[in-house]
Design a protein around this motif. Sequence first.
Motif, short mmCIF file in Angstrom:
data_model
loop_
_atom_site.label_atom_id
_atom_site.label_comp_id
_atom_site.label_asym_id
_atom_site.label_seq_id
_atom_site.Cartn_x
_atom_site.Cartn_y
_atom_site.Cartn_z
N GLN A 327 13.95 -11.87 -8.34
CA GLN A 327 13.62 -12.29 -6.98
C GLN A 327 13.02 -11.14 -6.18
O GLN A 327 12.06 -11.34 -5.42
N LEU A 328 13.58 -9.94 -6.33
CA LEU A 328 13.04 -8.79 -5.61
C LEU A 328 11.63 -8.47 -6.08
O LEU A 328 10.74 -8.14 -5.27
N TYR A 329 11.41 -8.59 -7.37
CA TYR A 329 10.07 -8.34 -7.90
C TYR A 329 9.08 -9.36 -7.35
O TYR A 329 7.97 -8.99 -6.91
N GLU A 330 9.45 -10.63 -7.37
CA GLU A 330 8.55 -11.66 -6.86
C GLU A 330 8.31 -11.49 -5.37
O GLU A 330 7.21 -11.76 -4.87
N HIS A 331 9.34 -11.06 -4.64
CA HIS A 331 9.21 -10.94 -3.19
C HIS A 331 8.19 -9.86 -2.80
O HIS A 331 7.42 -10.04 -1.84
N PHE A 332 8.16 -8.74 -3.54
CA PHE A 332 7.27 -7.64 -3.18
C PHE A 332 6.03 -7.56 -4.06
O PHE A 332 5.26 -6.62 -3.93
N ARG A 333 5.87 -8.51 -4.97
CA ARG A 333 4.68 -8.48 -5.81
C ARG A 333 3.44 -8.76 -4.96
O ARG A 333 3.37 -9.77 -4.25
N GLY A 334 2.47 -7.87 -5.02
CA GLY A 334 1.27 -8.02 -4.22
C GLY A 334 1.41 -7.53 -2.79
O GLY A 334 0.45 -7.57 -2.02
N ASP A 335 2.62 -7.06 -2.41
CA ASP A 335 2.82 -6.56 -1.06
C ASP A 335 2.18 -5.18 -0.91
O ASP A 335 2.13 -4.41 -1.87
N TYR A 336 1.72 -4.87 0.29
CA TYR A 336 1.05 -3.60 0.52
C TYR A 336 2.01 -2.42 0.29
O TYR A 336 1.57 -1.29 0.01
N GLN A 337 3.34 -2.67 0.42
CA GLN A 337 4.30 -1.58 0.27
C GLN A 337 4.47 -1.14 -1.19
O GLN A 337 4.94 -0.03 -1.45
N THR A 338 4.10 -1.98 -2.13
CA THR A 338 4.34 -1.66 -3.54
C THR A 338 3.07 -1.66 -4.38
O THR A 338 3.13 -1.54 -5.60
N HIS A 339 1.91 -1.76 -3.76
CA HIS A 339 0.69 -1.89 -4.54
C HIS A 339 0.33 -0.60 -5.27
O HIS A 339 -0.41 -0.62 -6.26
N ASP A 340 0.87 0.55 -4.83
CA ASP A 340 0.47 1.84 -5.40
C ASP A 340 1.51 2.41 -6.36
O ASP A 340 1.39 3.57 -6.78
N ILE A 341 2.55 1.67 -6.70
CA ILE A 341 3.60 2.23 -7.56
C ILE A 341 3.74 1.47 -8.88
O ILE A 341 4.67 1.70 -9.64
N GLY A 342 2.81 0.55 -9.17
CA GLY A 342 2.91 -0.22 -10.40
C GLY A 342 4.19 -1.05 -10.44
O GLY A 342 4.95 -1.00 -11.41
N TRP A 343 4.40 -1.80 -9.40
CA TRP A 343 5.64 -2.55 -9.21
C TRP A 343 5.95 -3.46 -10.39
O TRP A 343 5.07 -4.17 -10.88
N SER A 344 7.21 -3.40 -10.88
CA SER A 344 7.62 -4.20 -12.02
C SER A 344 9.05 -4.67 -11.81
O SER A 344 9.77 -4.19 -10.93
#
Length: 1187
Positions: A327-344
Amino acid sequence: MARPPPLQELPPGYTPPARATSPQIPAGSLKAPLWLRAYFQGLLFSLGCGIQRHCGKVLFLGLLAFGALALGLRVAIVETDLEQLWVEVGSRVSQELHYTKEKLGEEAAYTSQMLIQTPRQEGENVLTPEALGLHLQAALTASKVQVSLYGKSWDLNKICYKSGIPLIENGMIERMIEKLFPCVILTPLDCFWEGAKLQGGSAYLPGRPDIQWTNLDPEQLLEELGPFASLEGFRELLDKAQVGQAYVGRPCLHPDDLHCPPSAPNHHSKQAPNVAQELSGGCHGFSHKFMHWQEELLLGGMARDPQGQLLRAEALQSTFLLMSPRQLYEHFRGDYQTHDIGWSEEQAGTVLQAWQRRFVQVSVRMGKGGARGCSLLLPLRSTLSLQLAQEALPQNSSQQIHAFSSTTLDDILHAFSEVSAARVVGGYLLMLAYACVTMLRWDCAQSQGAVGLAGVLLVALAVASGLGLCALLGIAFNAATTQVLPFLALGIGVDDIFLLAHAFTEAPPGTPLQERTGECLQRTGTSVALTSISHMVAFFMAALVPIPALRAFSLQAAIVVGCNFAAVMLVFPAVLSLDLHRRHCQRLDVLCCFSSPCSARVIQILPQELGDGTVPVGIAHLTATVQAFAHCEAGSQHVVTILPPRAHLVPPPSDPLGSELFSPGGSTRDLLGQEEGTRQKATCSSLPCARWNLAHFARSQFAPLLLQSHSKAIVLVLFGALLGLSLYGATLVQDGLALTDVVPRGTKEHAFLSAQLRYFSLYEVALVTQGGFDYAHSQRALFDLHQRFSSLKAVLPTPATQAPRTWLHYYRNWLLGIQAAFDQDWASGRISRHSCRNGSEDGALAYKLLLQTGDAQEPLDFSQLTTRKLVDKEGLIAPELFYVGLTMWVSSDPLGLAASQANFYPPPPEWLHDKYDTTGENLRIPAAQPLEFAQFPFLLRGLQKTADFVEAIEGARAACAEAGQAGVRAYPSGSPFLFWEQYLGLRRYFLLAICILLVCTFLVCALLLLNPWTAGLIGFLTTQGSRNLRAAHALERTFAPVTDGAVSTLLGLLMLAGSNFDFIIRYFFVVLTVLTLLGLLHGLVLLPVLLSILGPPPEVVQMYKESPEVLSPPAPREGGLRWGLPPTLPQSFARVTTSMTVALHPPPLPGAYIHPASDEPTWSPVATSAASGSSNLSSRGPCPATG
């Protein structure tokens, strides 16, 4: 066998003893079993002789093989996943877990972090403003936790679980709601305005101060924004959720707080609220309809008056819900806060674990002065300010805080599974010291200290190789493997080491040195094989129990025991052979580089045959005072003592067992002097304490006392009472394993779990419905299933004022609500046949739904508007509208969907409602796919003992089975079903394993010993005489190795007592220690008594033939019977008097290996006599080569 010395060295008149003795005659009809047993012992004899001939090669290859297997530990995997440890692969629970994960994924639900507050003084009431104020301080500090990972700051508002954020068309309102939407926190503070302080969201509107839940009045805000935006849909959403004034309409715990809102009921009166009255019935989140926290979730140790009104409580609990990693991954996927850290998803899980660990650390600091102990938490980088970390409850506070999270449980399991290197090293060093000390002797030739050290090290290597083999076979390690098995295997393996070492030192006189190892294996190999195979069978049978952790431990233990068996039977005899080589070379024990100080004197005692016929049956040792001839050469330090052929024996001393047992009197080393005085005196005396050993104690003290009539009666009475007490205790045995047992006592985790078990034994469970049936036409069966499940005794009932928390009830009630709105709008004319623009939002939803036909060709039918109902009179949803209405409900009622915890799969499609859009596309509502997964949530209460869990599980399974007859496929899910399901059939599997074990053990004994009687009586059956004598003889032979084996096992188990985990101490150390002591008592006390009373007759008898060449004994002299002397002696002989023990050993069993006479002996006569006699001296002859 070596030839006798030359005749010129013997006194005149010496006649060699007769070689021929008649073989043992089997008693009865047991010739075949004895022959087969002798054949098996012959194989062991050949094995031992082969190992002795190539002892160096065997030792090298054995160490090489075991060392190679030990390298397998490099690939060992330690399993800490509770599901993998506890749920059997292929079981019903395993299949259900697989189905859940297949539909929802590995991590689909939220995780919980909990705070529990208890008073320091037992029984103190916590329903006071002061206690709730301290709870607020702890919860508020914990909610402000932040961690810094991946260059970002993560706080509670970013990672908490938020229930059903609605979709709003107005962008400004949608962004404001997203920032303000509260976290789900179940806390008693929600009954008061102070509960808003835990919500960290805030929003900004021009011309207003920052909007927070502490100052947010939703009704007033909508009135102010009404002129600027169309918020009718949002207003209806808040009205249906019964949000009202949210927190600002609730009383303040401290009305004198400057921030207490004027809308609070006690703002003007400044009176503290009645905490018990406010908490009675539970609390609500910001939504009164969908967020009701029942009393049992918030309060523990409650007391009520006769009318049922809440009076007091002893514990408070707050629960913070976090998103799952997915859920946390889906919530911040594509968010500007995580776009530069390779969010997984993996990074999301790391963030959640870091926050949870910090949450527990900070919360426990708030309970400063409470439970203390070693921390199981990992160090983390945190941006938590020093001021926040140092905040704590007052030192003199009457309350204490306990914190816990799901990550903490994982940390506990990891810590529980770690190997304690200090305890392992300490345990093995202690065993090394014990083995060395107990096997050291004053007699250099009999000392085996180095053998003890080598044996313990060999067992350690065998344990490591066994565990390495398990790792290579893919058997995962667990806490029992790392915490218990190294010590248990050490104790079991060293037992056989002591047995072989004792047997090796007690070789029969006359045994050639090159056959000593074969003789040792011949006499003890059967016992070692019997015990090892029995242990392996026992552990393999334990693998029948359907618990993966226990199964893995049992298989590993069986493999380790097998490696121990191989090391003891193949490698350790090579060590014994090398030690025999040391003794032959006259080297010191342990310090084998130095020569023995008493190796220069050799005593040779030639075997003599008695002159008066057959020796009385049963005499194993006889003490006599004799006159012997000592020949001392002038140029040598060698002393040769020769017994003349004519002799009479002194009468045996009085015997406490009726002239059946005799006690040894002295040592073969007691040469006291020479009669002439012209030659130097040769003496080598031993201290009295050196002559004492366990066999001496068993023969002279323990057996005579035990085998007296009154002692037997006392033993039988005491063991009968012990049996009765044990049978009664067996009826009191309870199944179950408390989580507190696997947590170190004295730590904060143990304090939390103890408080939770005492005050909050609630478990969240779900009733899962699967695919394979039509939900639309099975609604009645679903309602019946819910009703049956709700009626279980353990299920926490829903308050009468609240609808059941299930998706089907919420869905039906929502349909009833929009149907009522439509009827009202239709009656007032706001909705017509062709338009719903003027109707309410709910009326428009019902309008669109009533038009649906479910037919892809003609999806709409306007004639149905007034001729059908969404829900019929029986409370069932129209089947043709079921899946279309499900899509509409999921999209239009997010709060209700979140509160229901339905977790639909496949999820219904998204659909956005706009009552002003009446085009065909907007009127066509996509139907949801047939459901394959849905669930009803429940709470189980009052589950304290395993019997409570079993009763609840059986009731739930019965309800599902009854529903299955109606066509509904369902199963219960949750931690009680995950970890307590195995107890349903545990006793059945246990009894099955015990029965198979007993049968297999009996068969193993019968096959190895080839006679069922001899399964436990081998020492008793192969001895002659009365029952008392044979029982005493068996005690003498087994007392020392059995006692040493028991002590070594207890030393191995002693290391378990130092564990920090109650689980290890209670279920392994205490149980195994008691079993070891009981086994020792049964083997050395009860069994000899039973054999002396009810024992079977001997299998063999021994017969001796009189040698015709032996002269008749002379008449006895005054003062006792002595050896006869010729009137004259050669000049080189002197008369000496000594007290010596003459051993009369029975002939071997039929079929045993008899060493033939040889004209050219392999070993020198002096060396042979020194090694095979009862002397503790060795010769200085050349050392034989060893392979």
